[in-house]
Scaffold this motif. Structure first.
Motif: not given
Length: 474
Positions: A250, A252, A442, A446-447, A449-450
């Motif tokens: 999990d 991300v 999560r 996700q935001y 890290n990307n």
């Protein structure tokens, strides 16, 4: 779900296990393979070029041969250069073709080539190919937007992925094949011939039965275990895409494959370390906030008056929140609760519907009548534009958390504080209050890290739709 016990030494895989499945698979999957690999789009591009050159414009035979030959060579090259699973939906051939046409046109201008009707007609016939390819890519993306997928791996990993992908629009899990083992598939010497053959039979049978086009292996040892490598080879013979999930429990992360020496490695470099992109994001945040505050000032003033008339207390609610890297700041919001809301909170803790450190109550008695309207329309968030203008927040980012929440963060959850909190974010446009604590975290990770500017623009566009639909609002 097929569940297998894996225990005894691995000696090899009977190749006829794959061969028998492949013979039946190729015949039944031929029409779908033509669609998936974009053959129809490439053929249509060549056919349209030929029609324009031969029938519509009736170019001289030598010009027809040149135009059709040029397009045919380019289409063959593009078809061969792209991977089978990318051909149908890729815009790369069309983009490269347009670039080449642009250079050719520039060359004609520099060479003072005669601008005859013949040249114009030939150019139109050639330019039709990338247009048809682009339309084909758009159509294929719609037709193939949900990939029939089979999950293979250790039972816990498979269940976790199946749950996470249940509501996705781009992945359709049609079957699973998993096993239970304390060490997944242990190194060489842990899987019997019969057990391995059974794995291959189960997966290939599911591929044929479910018409799956992708098999995802969710195993930490997938790249080093002979068992799963044999399975990948069998799937390759069956012309099915085989993928290995980089399962990080999990977390991300932004992953990018890199070749290091003669090995493949996954780079975890964060994408938001570009100074120019960060500077542009900061400028866009503050300029947009300033413009919106100016344009919306009459509405903001009206709402402030209505709040004061509806209940005792100030129109603006101020509260300390944790900003970037945990630095405290004062957030501004329209007041939607009674003045003594904080004092009433302890008595409502036992009715908490939220998970983790979040407090959530669907019918919170502290919310005023007008406050419910402001919350359902998200208008109560508008004063945060002041925080954006001051540089304490961003238009897009993780939800601004309370210090009482961040004090309970584990080390990996603290990662969400590495960027400025946002007025809107990925979790807000993905369910908002209907998301669990784990899902919202999560989404925030996700935001973080990307992150990129294109993602910010996409979230802002989705925010408008979420607000209008009142998706997940309390």
């Amino acid at each position: 779900m097929a569940v297998m016990n894996v225990s005894t030494p691995l000696m090899g895989l009977e190749t006829d296990v794959a061969a028998r499945a492949v013979r039946g698979t190729r015949l039944s999957r031929a029409p779908r393979a033509v669609l998936r690999q974009g053959v129809i789009g490439y053929a249509a591009a060549l056919a349209v070029t030929w029609y324009l050159a031969h029938r519509h414009f009736a170019l001289p035979l030598s010009w027809q041969a040149g135009v059709v030959g040029l397009v045919a060579i380019w289409l063959l090259y593009s078809f061969a250069a792209l991977r089978a699973f990318e051909r149908a939906r890729s815009f790369k051939p069309a983009i490269r073709f347009v670039e080449i046409l642009g250079l050719a046109s520039f060359g004609f201008v520099l060479g003072d080539a005669p601008n005859t009707e013949l040249v114009r007609q030939a150019a139109v016939a050639v330019a039709a190919a990338p247009v048809v390819l682009s339309l084909s890519a758009v159509l294929h993306r719609q037709l193939l937007r949900r990939t029939p997928t089979i999950l293979v791996g250790q039972v816990e990993s498979v269940r976790r992925l199946e749950s996470r992908w249940a509501k996705r629009k781009d992945v359709n899990v049609v079957a699973t094949c998993s096993w239970r083992s304390p060490h997944e598939l242990a190194p060489v010497g842990a899987v019997s011939d019969d057990g391995l053959a059974e794995v291959v039979r189960e997966v290939l049978a599911a591929v044929v039965q479910r018409q799956a086009t992708s098999v995802v292996i969710a195993s930490g040892r997938a790249l080093s275990t002979p068992a799963l490598r044999h399975l990948a080879w069998a799937l390759q013979r069956a012309e099915v895409e085989c993928l290995v999930v980089a399962d990080m429990s999990d977390h991300v992360e932004f992953l990018r494959p890199r070749r290091v020496g003669d090995q493949i490695a996954l780079s975890l470099r964060a994408p938001n370390d570009h100074l120019m992109s960060l500077a542009l994001k900061s400028v866009l945040d503050r300029v947009t906030a300033a413009v919106l505050l100016l344009v919306l000032s009459p509405l903001l003033l009206l709402i402030a008056v209505l709040i004061r008339l509806g209940s005792r207390g100030p129109a603006i609610f101020k509260q300390e929140r944790s900003g970037q890297d945990g630095r405290p700041f004062t957030i501004w919001k329209f007041r939607t609760m009674v003045v003594d809301a904080e004092k009433r909170l302890p008595s409502l803790r036992k009715r908490n519907e939220g998970a983790g450190p979040l407090f959530k109550l669907t019918n919170d008695p502290r919310v005023t009548r007008f406050g419910r309207v402001l919350r359902s329309t998200s208008i109560d968030e508008l004063p945060q534009l002041v925080n954006v203008l001051r540089g304490e927040m961003s238009l897009v980012g993780p939800r601004p958390a309370l210090p009482s929440e961040t004090s309970q963060y584990s080390e990996w959850v603290w990662r969400r504080l590495h960027v400025k909190p946002g007025l809107t974010g990925l979790w807000q446009v993905s369910g908002r209050s209907s998301l669990s604590w784990e899902e919202s975290i999560r989404m925030d990770l996700q935001y973080v890290n990307n992150w990129n500017l294109r993602l910010d623009l996409a979230i802002l566009a989705r925010t408008v739709r979420a607000v209008l639909a009142r998706d997940g609002a309390l």
